[in-house]
Scaffold this active site. Structure first.
Site, mmCIF file in Angstrom:
data_model
loop_
_atom_site.group_PDB
_atom_site.id
_atom_site.type_symbol
_atom_site.label_atom_id
_atom_site.label_comp_id
_atom_site.label_asym_id
_atom_site.label_seq_id
_atom_site.Cartn_x
_atom_site.Cartn_y
_atom_site.Cartn_z
ATOM 1 N N ARG A 81 61.533 54.126 48.878
ATOM 2 C CA ARG A 81 60.873 54.152 50.186
ATOM 3 C C ARG A 81 60.945 55.503 50.898
ATOM 4 O O ARG A 81 61.941 56.209 50.782
ATOM 5 C CB ARG A 81 61.521 53.095 51.094
ATOM 6 C CG ARG A 81 61.240 51.688 50.614
ATOM 7 C CD ARG A 81 62.089 50.656 51.297
ATOM 8 N NE ARG A 81 61.726 49.306 50.850
ATOM 9 C CZ ARG A 81 62.148 48.765 49.698
ATOM 10 N NH1 ARG A 81 62.964 49.422 48.905
ATOM 11 N NH2 ARG A 81 61.746 47.560 49.337
ATOM 12 N N HIS A 107 57.164 53.343 46.592
ATOM 13 C CA HIS A 107 56.747 53.567 45.198
ATOM 14 C C HIS A 107 55.444 54.364 45.064
ATOM 15 O O HIS A 107 54.594 54.054 44.220
ATOM 16 C CB HIS A 107 56.605 52.235 44.463
ATOM 17 C CG HIS A 107 57.912 51.523 44.220
ATOM 18 N ND1 HIS A 107 59.114 52.176 44.082
ATOM 19 C CD2 HIS A 107 58.201 50.198 44.079
ATOM 20 C CE1 HIS A 107 60.081 51.282 43.865
ATOM 21 N NE2 HIS A 107 59.566 50.089 43.861
ATOM 22 N N HIS A 182 59.836 50.856 35.975
ATOM 23 C CA HIS A 182 60.271 49.683 36.729
ATOM 24 C C HIS A 182 60.300 48.423 35.863
ATOM 25 O O HIS A 182 59.812 47.361 36.281
ATOM 26 C CB HIS A 182 59.349 49.502 37.942
ATOM 27 C CG HIS A 182 59.990 48.847 39.111
ATOM 28 N ND1 HIS A 182 60.718 47.674 39.008
ATOM 29 C CD2 HIS A 182 60.033 49.205 40.421
ATOM 30 C CE1 HIS A 182 61.151 47.341 40.207
ATOM 31 N NE2 HIS A 182 60.761 48.254 41.082
ATOM 32 N N GLU A 324 66.532 51.274 37.431
ATOM 33 C CA GLU A 324 65.530 52.330 37.566
ATOM 34 C C GLU A 324 66.255 53.658 37.776
ATOM 35 O O GLU A 324 66.654 53.983 38.899
ATOM 36 C CB GLU A 324 64.644 52.048 38.781
ATOM 37 C CG GLU A 324 64.056 50.664 38.823
ATOM 38 C CD GLU A 324 63.715 50.246 40.261
ATOM 39 O OE1 GLU A 324 63.070 51.009 40.983
ATOM 40 O OE2 GLU A 324 64.130 49.154 40.666
HETATM 41 C C1 BGC Z 1 62.943 48.282 45.169
HETATM 42 C C2 BGC Z 1 62.764 46.923 45.773
HETATM 43 C C3 BGC Z 1 61.318 46.526 45.653
HETATM 44 C C4 BGC Z 1 60.945 46.515 44.191
HETATM 45 C C5 BGC Z 1 59.530 46.112 43.925
HETATM 46 C C6 BGC Z 1 62.515 48.206 43.743
HETATM 47 O O1 BGC Z 1 62.610 49.475 43.165
HETATM 48 O O2 BGC Z 1 64.247 48.748 45.275
HETATM 49 O O3 BGC Z 1 63.197 46.909 47.106
HETATM 50 O O4 BGC Z 1 61.080 45.261 46.210
HETATM 51 O O5 BGC Z 1 61.171 47.791 43.671
HETATM 52 O O6 BGC Z 1 58.625 46.914 44.570
#
Ligand code: BGC
Length: 362
Positions: A81, A107, A182, A324
């Site tokens: 974020r 992201h 991811h 990740e």
């Molecule tokens: C984040 C989560 C998010 C997820 C899906 C992860 O990398 O830490 O908070 O909900 O990605 O977007």
């Protein structure tokens, strides 16, 4: 060693996506689509040789295109974020990042790298490894970020059952950058339910404290004496329900853990940093990397009823583990704070990190 390319689907904007399958001599099979560079399936043996798919995903390209959650996708420019969709770099304000997570940017934005078809530079096999090389140009201003950014991601599968992901990038203007994959792992098989029984070991000394919107506060806290300490293997469920504010605010594990001595190791040798083990099947996944940190996410938001997973399986929280590997979350906001990693790629520099997921069973 064997590779196979097939038609995967046509995106809503009319681009054809392919599915690239790599199989090693042990039968370990990885399928990746050029749409988002997404790992669609990863089939690995348990201790009796039984093969199962250990990543969560969807049954069709259309689902990957329309669902959230970034299942298996490559993520950038900045994984995780950025508060308010705004950052400063070299005295300039960039405040037009796409807001897709409450009031924040997550992201890399709306389309970014996860929802586009990448170029395929190479898909090749020799007697040692299968290799898929994907490329993507993110143009100047893309999702509000500066600079033309050229990204190359190389997926390699070899006979040590290692899936290696190498991230390379160059830019013509300074830009924040933090690339990851991811994948949502469940080593019992994607449909086997809760991951609270998986054992996890992470060579991580500290973690990034976040607020209720999962925005880094600026505090980096040692893991000592907290539920975030995974330096000795423990079941993910052991401290999961502990009365600990960071866990409560995130609804479970969703934290950036910083590898021991990350300052001196980032960008160097690829070293063993994590082990995920599922005791029922005996499947083990080692995580080797030269990235400084890992976002450990226990799929706390995986509950969208509109997007059933493979085989029609309903989404359920805590049915996958994401590891990740990346830069420290909050690094864009907390530039200049020595507790955080450098997050800026400048012209003339080469971004070059590798993460390996190595599978075995015992
Ligand atoms: C984040 C989560 C998010 C997820 C899906 C992860 O990398 O830490 O908070 O909900 O990605 O977007």
């Amino acid at each position: 060693m064997h590779i196979h390319q097939q038609f995967y689907g046509v995106t809503l904007n009319g681009t054809t996506a392919s599915l690239f399958t790599m199989k090693n001599d042990n039968g370990v099979t990885v399928s990746i689509t050029d749409f988002g560079g997404t790992v669609v399936s990863l089939i690995a043996p348990d201790r009796n040789g039984k093969m199962l798919d250990v990543v969560l995903g969807y049954d069709s390209l259309r689902d990957y295109e329309t669902a959230d959650g970034y299942l298996g996708a490559l993520v950038g420019r900045v994984a995780n974020r950025i508060a308010g969709g705004r950052f400063e770099l070299d005295g300039e304000v960039y405040d037009k990042l796409y807001i897709n997570d409450g009031e924040n940017h997550l992201h890399g934005g709306k389309v970014s790298m996860s929802y586009v078809v990448w170029g395929v530079k190479e898909f090749a096999v020799d007697d040692k490894a299968c290799r898929l090389v994907l490329t993507y140009r993110s143009p100047d201003g893309d999702e509000g970020y500066p600079g033309n950014l050229d990204v190359t991601v190389t997926y390699t599968l070899d006979n040590t059952n290692s899936l290696s992901i190498r991230y390379e990038a160059v830019t013509d203007k300074a830009t924040p950058l933090n690339l990851t994959n991811h994948a949502y792992f469940n080593l019992g098989g994607y449909a086997s339910g809760s991951i609270l029984g998986h054992e996890l070991c992470l060579d991580a000394e500290s973690f990034v404290v976040t607020d209720g919107a999962l925005i880094p506060t600026g505090e980096v806290r040692p893991v000592d004496g907290t539920p975030m300490d995974f330096r000795a293997p423990k079941a993910i469920g052991r401290d999961f329900f502990a009365d600990y504010e960071p866990l409560r605010l995130a609804g479970g594990y969703d934290h950036c853990l910083n590898f021991t001595d990350w300052r001196n190791t980032a960008g160097g040798e690829v070293i063993l940093r994590g082990v995920l083990y599922e005791p029922v099947s005996g499947r083990r996944m080692e995580v080797l990397t030269n990235q400084p940190c890992v976002q450990f996410y226990s799929a706390n938001f995986l509950k969208n009823p509109l997007f059933p997973l493979k085989g029609g399986l309903q989404q359920r929280t805590q049915t996958a583990v994401c590891l990740e590997t990346q830069n420290m979350s909050g690094s864009v906001q907390h530039q200049g704070n020595p507790d955080f990693t450098d997050c800026v790629l400048r012209p003339g520099e080469v971004y070059d990190y590798t993460t390996v997921y190595r599978f075995s069973a015992d």
